[in-house]
Design an enzyme around this catalytic site. Structure first.
Site, short mmCIF file in Angstrom:
data_model
loop_
_atom_site.label_atom_id
_atom_site.label_comp_id
_atom_site.label_asym_id
_atom_site.label_seq_id
_atom_site.Cartn_x
_atom_site.Cartn_y
_atom_site.Cartn_z
NE ARG A 39 -4.60 -1.05 0.45
CZ ARG A 39 -5.56 -1.19 1.41
NH1 ARG A 39 -5.56 -0.37 1.91
NH2 ARG A 39 -6.21 -2.30 0.86
NE ARG A 43 -7.34 5.25 2.75
CZ ARG A 43 -8.42 4.75 3.95
NH1 ARG A 43 -9.63 5.30 3.94
NH2 ARG A 43 -8.23 3.10 3.79
NE ARG A 52 -10.08 7.57 -2.68
CZ ARG A 52 -11.20 7.95 -2.82
NH1 ARG A 52 -12.35 8.66 -3.62
NH2 ARG A 52 -11.68 7.09 -1.30
CG ASP A 88 -9.11 -2.88 -3.92
OD1 ASP A 88 -8.72 -2.20 -3.18
OD2 ASP A 88 -10.41 -3.85 -4.25
CE1 TYR A 164 -12.78 -7.46 1.55
CE2 TYR A 164 -10.40 -9.13 0.62
CZ TYR A 164 -11.39 -7.75 1.85
OH TYR A 164 -10.55 -7.09 2.48
O1 CP3 Z 1 -0.30 0.52 -3.57
C1 CP3 Z 1 -0.24 -0.44 -3.14
O2 CP3 Z 1 -0.49 -0.76 -2.30
C2 CP3 Z 1 -0.90 -0.50 -4.55
C3 CP3 Z 1 -2.69 -0.12 -3.90
C4 CP3 Z 1 -3.90 -1.01 -3.75
C5 CP3 Z 1 -4.77 -0.97 -2.96
N1 CP3 Z 1 -5.40 -1.58 -2.58
C6 CP3 Z 1 -5.56 0.25 -3.68
C7 CP3 Z 1 -6.84 0.91 -2.31
C8 CP3 Z 1 -3.88 -3.21 -3.34
C9 CP3 Z 1 -1.97 -3.36 -3.44
C10 CP3 Z 1 -4.41 -3.40 -3.06
C11 CP3 Z 1 -4.82 -4.58 -2.71
C12 CP3 Z 1 -6.04 -4.73 -1.77
N2 CP3 Z 1 -7.86 -4.75 -1.88
C13 CP3 Z 1 -6.06 -5.83 -0.59
C14 CP3 Z 1 -5.24 -6.82 -0.44
C15 CP3 Z 1 -3.32 -5.77 0.33
C16 CP3 Z 1 -4.36 -5.73 1.53
O3 CP3 Z 1 -4.04 -5.35 2.76
O4 CP3 Z 1 -3.70 -7.45 2.25
C17 CP3 Z 1 -7.74 -5.86 0.45
C18 CP3 Z 1 -8.14 -6.60 1.26
C19 CP3 Z 1 -8.40 -5.17 -0.60
C20 CP3 Z 1 -9.36 -5.00 -0.72
C21 CP3 Z 1 -10.01 -3.45 -0.07
N3 CP3 Z 1 -9.58 -2.09 -0.59
C22 CP3 Z 1 -10.47 -3.09 1.20
C23 CP3 Z 1 -10.66 -3.78 2.85
C24 CP3 Z 1 -9.94 -1.35 0.99
C25 CP3 Z 1 -10.86 -0.29 2.19
C26 CP3 Z 1 -10.05 -0.27 3.10
C27 CP3 Z 1 -9.83 1.22 3.86
O5 CP3 Z 1 -9.54 1.50 4.47
O6 CP3 Z 1 -11.54 1.92 3.65
C28 CP3 Z 1 -9.71 -1.21 0.05
C29 CP3 Z 1 -9.68 0.21 0.00
C30 CP3 Z 1 -8.80 0.65 -1.11
N4 CP3 Z 1 -6.97 -0.07 -1.46
C31 CP3 Z 1 -7.48 2.56 -0.73
C32 CP3 Z 1 -6.14 2.14 -1.70
C33 CP3 Z 1 -5.10 3.39 -1.37
C34 CP3 Z 1 -8.27 3.17 0.50
C35 CP3 Z 1 -9.33 3.40 -0.05
C36 CP3 Z 1 -9.14 4.83 -0.57
O7 CP3 Z 1 -8.64 5.15 -1.78
O8 CP3 Z 1 -10.37 5.53 -0.64
#
Ligand code: CP3
Length: 365
Positions: A39, A43, A52, A88, A164
């Site tokens: 990640r 944010r 965003r 994502d 999911y």
């Molecule tokens: O820089 C990076 O790592 C690449 C971006 C990336 C995102 N999601 C963008 C994102 C990656 C590698 C993911 C993978 C992802 N998505 C995983 C596996 C990684 C892990 O943490 O184990 C999972 C479980 C998800 C599903 C997911 N996406 C969730 C549960 C959430 C919500 C979390 C929250 O705190 O709101 C997301 C949203 C998400 N995906 C964000 C980002 C930057 C944050 C929300 C946003 O920008 O609105």
């Protein structure tokens, strides 16, 4: 694709930079430990928050120009050795016919979760091409960095993606998921088979676009005991790992809270195993086996600690790795919102500047 051949040994020092990460995945010697962060675009970073303001998460993912820019900005700002494509985990759900959205404060919500065998039967498996926007973003990132940084594509692992789809979002106890696993094993297997088929095509697009490495996120697999991992998940994970490797790239297989599963996860044949922070790296590397590279394993919340504490933890990890070829420095899980960017940058500096004291080197490989 990256040239993965013994000839990589002969590459002159000056052009090693882009290969440092890939070489470490191959357990080849490197000039210093490569580093990147789970990640790393998110944010916690001002530049991302700016983007965003104008676009939703899914909009960013679907516009290759913006996804590439977010990916590149984060990697350059941090000075890391690899760029993970901004996308994502849940995007393939849409291609399989499941609508979802991210609700503020709630995380992802899948509108019609998969609960029955007939739900599983209705899932599409022939629309991975809808995800070509991710490949387009990878092309742009690869064209930008050329060989300077490793390019990481990714997808969810069958179990984590299924969880999911079945739960309809994040979960604490995985009740619906485990209930399907136990009570309708044929629906469960069909679901995992369908997920693997879609992910294979999705990864193929990413590899063709220039990904050097594919990371498979099995973020929530740690909710399973070893027996259930073996009985219900291992085969599908292994099939995905092997078929991605046959595309000519390396695979990182990552999960959280996986201490009890590591050797089984390694049996999938993944080149690199991601480690979380709960056990010391030297012990877990032994459990994984030194015939695999490892990635990790700083607790992401350590990034909120004073620099002296942070440095101590970074050094502990590097000493535990002991200079053995095949360590990629990373967090044990993703950077959380509110993390000070300067501390993430400080970790990059610490990893770059670290030198093993001669007496801490392992006696033999
Ligand atoms: O820089 C990076 O790592 C690449 C971006 C990336 C995102 N999601 C963008 C994102 C990656 C590698 C993911 C993978 C992802 N998505 C995983 C596996 C990684 C892990 O943490 O184990 C999972 C479980 C998800 C599903 C997911 N996406 C969730 C549960 C959430 C919500 C979390 C929250 O705190 O709101 C997301 C949203 C998400 N995906 C964000 C980002 C930057 C944050 C929300 C946003 O920008 O609105």
């Amino acid at each position: 694709m990256h040239p993965i051949s013994p000839a990589a040994e002969a590459v002159p020092e000056t052009s090693l930079d882009g290969n440092r990460f890939v070489r470490a995945c191959l357990r080849l010697p490197v000039d210093r430990t490569p580093v990147w962060f789970l990640r790393q675009a998110g944010r916690y970073m001002q530049e991302y928050r700016e983007v965003r303001k104008h676009h939703t998460l899914v909009e960013i993912c679907k516009q290759p120009e913006i996804a590439a820019e977010v990916t590149i900005t984060a990697a350059e700002k941090l000075g890391v050795d690899a760029a993970i494509i901004f996308a994502d985990l849940l995007l393939p759900l849409e291609a399989m016919g499941l609508d979802f959205e991210f609700q503020a404060g709630e995380g992802p919500v899948v509108h019609h979760p998969v609960r029955t065998a007939s739900d599983v039967h209705s899932l599409h498996i022939d629309r991975a091409g809808d995800l070509a926007y991710v490949a387009k973003a990878i092309e742009k990132v690869a064209a930008h960095f050329r060989n300077r940084l490793g390019i990481i594509g990714f997808c969810g692992a069958p179990f984590t993606l299924a969880s999911y789809m079945i739960e309809g979002g994040s979960s604490k106890n995985y009740i619906h998921t485990k209930r399907m696993m136990y009570s309708d094993p044929s629906a469960w297997r069909l679901l995992l088979d369908k997920i693997v088929m879609v992910l294979e095509e999705y990864c193929r697009l990413q590899v063709a676009a220039g990904a050097d490495v594919i990371q498979i996120f099995d973020s929530w697999v740690g909710s399973l005991c070893l027996a259930d991992y073996r009985a219900y998940v291992f085969e599908a994970s292994k099939r995905l790992v092997r078929s991605v490797q046959q595309m000519g790239v390396l695979v990182i297989y990552f999960g959280v809270d996986t201490a009890g599963l590591l050797s089984e996860m390694a049996s999938t044949g993944a080149d690199v195993i991601g480690l979380d922070w709960r056990q010391p790296l030297d012990e877990t590397w032994r459990a994984v086996g030194h015939n695999h590279a490892v990635q990790g394993n700083l607790d992401p919340i350590t990034l909120f600690a004073p620099l002296e504490v942070l440095e101590q933890r970074v050094h502990e990890i590097l000493r535990a790795a002991g200079g053995r070829p095949g360590h990629i420095f990373n967090l044990g899980h993703g950077i959380v919102p509110g993390t000070p960017v300067e501390n993430v940058q400080a970790v990059v500096r610490m990893v770059r500047e670290f030198r093993l004291e001669p007496n801490t080197e392992p006696a033999n490989g």
